[in-house]
Scaffold this motif. Structure first.
Motif, PDB file in Angstrom:
ATOM      1  N   GLU A   2       0.831  -1.196   0.000  1.00 53.14           N
ATOM      2  CA  GLU A   2       0.000   0.000   0.000  1.00 53.14           C
ATOM      3  C   GLU A   2       0.872   1.254   0.000  1.00 53.14           C
ATOM      4  O   GLU A   2       2.022   1.234   0.437  1.00 53.14           O
ATOM      5  N   LEU A   3       0.302   2.343  -0.436  1.00 50.62           N
ATOM      6  CA  LEU A   3       1.010   3.613  -0.469  1.00 50.62           C
ATOM      7  C   LEU A   3       1.411   4.045   0.934  1.00 50.62           C
ATOM      8  O   LEU A   3       2.501   4.586   1.136  1.00 50.62           O
ATOM      9  N   ALA A   4       0.580   3.772   1.928  1.00 52.88           N
ATOM     10  CA  ALA A   4       0.898   4.137   3.310  1.00 52.88           C
ATOM     11  C   ALA A   4       2.132   3.377   3.803  1.00 52.88           C
ATOM     12  O   ALA A   4       2.973   3.935   4.523  1.00 52.88           O
ATOM     13  N   GLU A   5       2.270   2.106   3.399  1.00 51.85           N
ATOM     14  CA  GLU A   5       3.432   1.317   3.796  1.00 51.85           C
ATOM     15  C   GLU A   5       4.707   1.870   3.168  1.00 51.85           C
ATOM     16  O   GLU A   5       5.755   1.919   3.804  1.00 51.85           O
ATOM     17  N   VAL A   6       4.616   2.285   1.917  1.00 51.23           N
ATOM     18  CA  VAL A   6       5.770   2.859   1.237  1.00 51.23           C
ATOM     19  C   VAL A   6       6.162   4.172   1.914  1.00 51.23           C
ATOM     20  O   VAL A   6       7.348   4.438   2.149  1.00 51.23           O
ATOM     21  N   ALA A   7       5.183   4.989   2.247  1.00 53.85           N
ATOM     22  CA  ALA A   7       5.462   6.258   2.920  1.00 53.85           C
ATOM     23  C   ALA A   7       6.092   6.001   4.283  1.00 53.85           C
ATOM     24  O   ALA A   7       7.019   6.714   4.703  1.00 53.85           O
ATOM     25  N   SER A   8       5.632   4.974   4.986  1.00 54.65           N
ATOM     26  CA  SER A   8       6.193   4.619   6.285  1.00 54.65           C
ATOM     27  C   SER A   8       7.640   4.169   6.138  1.00 54.65           C
ATOM     28  O   SER A   8       8.513   4.558   6.923  1.00 54.65           O
ATOM     29  N   ALA A   9       7.918   3.363   5.124  1.00 55.34           N
ATOM     30  CA  ALA A   9       9.287   2.906   4.874  1.00 55.34           C
ATOM     31  C   ALA A   9      10.195   4.080   4.539  1.00 55.34           C
ATOM     32  O   ALA A   9      11.340   4.144   4.991  1.00 55.34           O
ATOM     33  N   LEU A  10       9.686   5.020   3.773  1.00 49.51           N
ATOM     34  CA  LEU A  10      10.459   6.210   3.432  1.00 49.51           C
ATOM     35  C   LEU A  10      10.775   7.026   4.681  1.00 49.51           C
ATOM     36  O   LEU A  10      11.902   7.508   4.845  1.00 49.51           O
ATOM     37  N   ALA A  11       9.826   7.132   5.589  1.00 49.12           N
ATOM     38  CA  ALA A  11      10.053   7.862   6.840  1.00 49.12           C
ATOM     39  C   ALA A  11      11.110   7.162   7.687  1.00 49.12           C
ATOM     40  O   ALA A  11      11.957   7.822   8.311  1.00 49.12           O
ATOM     41  N   VAL A  12      11.087   5.833   7.717  1.00 45.47           N
ATOM     42  CA  VAL A  12      12.093   5.078   8.477  1.00 45.47           C
ATOM     43  C   VAL A  12      13.484   5.320   7.905  1.00 45.47           C
ATOM     44  O   VAL A  12      14.444   5.540   8.651  1.00 45.47           O
ATOM     45  N   VAL A  13      13.599   5.289   6.569  1.00 47.14           N
ATOM     46  CA  VAL A  13      14.902   5.527   5.940  1.00 47.14           C
ATOM     47  C   VAL A  13      15.379   6.950   6.210  1.00 47.14           C
ATOM     48  O   VAL A  13      16.559   7.177   6.483  1.00 47.14           O
ATOM     49  N   GLU A  14      14.469   7.908   6.156  1.00 49.94           N
ATOM     50  CA  GLU A  14      14.863   9.287   6.441  1.00 49.94           C
ATOM     51  C   GLU A  14      15.316   9.430   7.892  1.00 49.94           C
ATOM     52  O   GLU A  14      16.277  10.143   8.180  1.00 49.94           O
ATOM     53  N   GLY A  15      14.643   8.734   8.802  1.00 53.19           N
ATOM     54  CA  GLY A  15      15.063   8.742  10.209  1.00 53.19           C
ATOM     55  C   GLY A  15      16.422   8.102  10.380  1.00 53.19           C
ATOM     56  O   GLY A  15      17.284   8.617  11.115  1.00 53.19           O
TER      57      GLY A  15
END
Length: 176
Positions: A2-15
């Motif tokens: 899902e798009l929300a999962e991708v956005a969450s993964a992107l936030a983790v990588v940015e963190g």
């Protein structure tokens, strides 16, 4: 995914990138106390990890874009499927088939609805068949998208010519 999962993964990588930057600065502060060879190895490792984090961030951003595209396509297909229920495949001529609106059967002679190309319709695309050629026995409809041609019975009767005798007036016989 899902798009929300991708956005969450992107936030983790940015963190993780933020934590890595802080760690990198701390490590660089201690590098001055190490020998030159060890300093180069540590800096090379830091540069490699930075490159890997950037590549991961770019890959996740590309996945997010692809996920958005797929969501749009899914929405389009759902809309098409709902609309397709209003159409039916009809034989419109000899060995010629096209999709037509179901309600058009009752009003076919007063207000004919456009025919949709069967090939395109089966690929979840709507393409109206356009008149390409008129003939005395049949007309040819053509799809602008896939170039398919469909024959339908001619919309007009074949013109027949007949020669009728003409009566002339006898008053002007001398002129001929």
């Amino acid at each position: 995914m899902e798009l929300a999962e991708v956005a969450s993964a992107l936030a983790v990588v940015e963190g993780a990138a933020a934590v890595f930057k802080t760690s990198r600065e701390t490590i660089r502060a201690f590098i001055g106390r190490l020998d030159r060879d060890t300093q180069r190895k540590i800096e090379a490792s830091i540069d490699e990890m930075t490159d890997n984090l950037r590549a991961t961030k770019d890959a996740i951003a590309a996945l997010a874009d692809r996920c958005r595209e797929l969501e749009k396509e899914r929405s389009r297909l759902i809309d098409f499927k709902l609309e397709a229920k209003d159409y039916e495949l009809r034989a419109i001529g000899p060995n010629s088939f096209a999709y037509a609106h179901k309600s058009a059967a009752a009003h076919a002679q007063e207000n004919p609805s456009p025919y949709l190309c069967a090939n395109c319709f089966d690929r979840a695309e709507k393409s109206v068949l356009q008149l390409a050629e008129q003939g005395p026995a049949h007309d040819t409809l053509k799809c602008a998208r896939c170039k398919a041609e469909v024959l339908i019975p001619g919309s007009r009767k074949a013109a027949s010519a007949s020669i009728a005798p003409v009566k002339r007036s006898r008053r002007f016989e001398g002129d001929w």
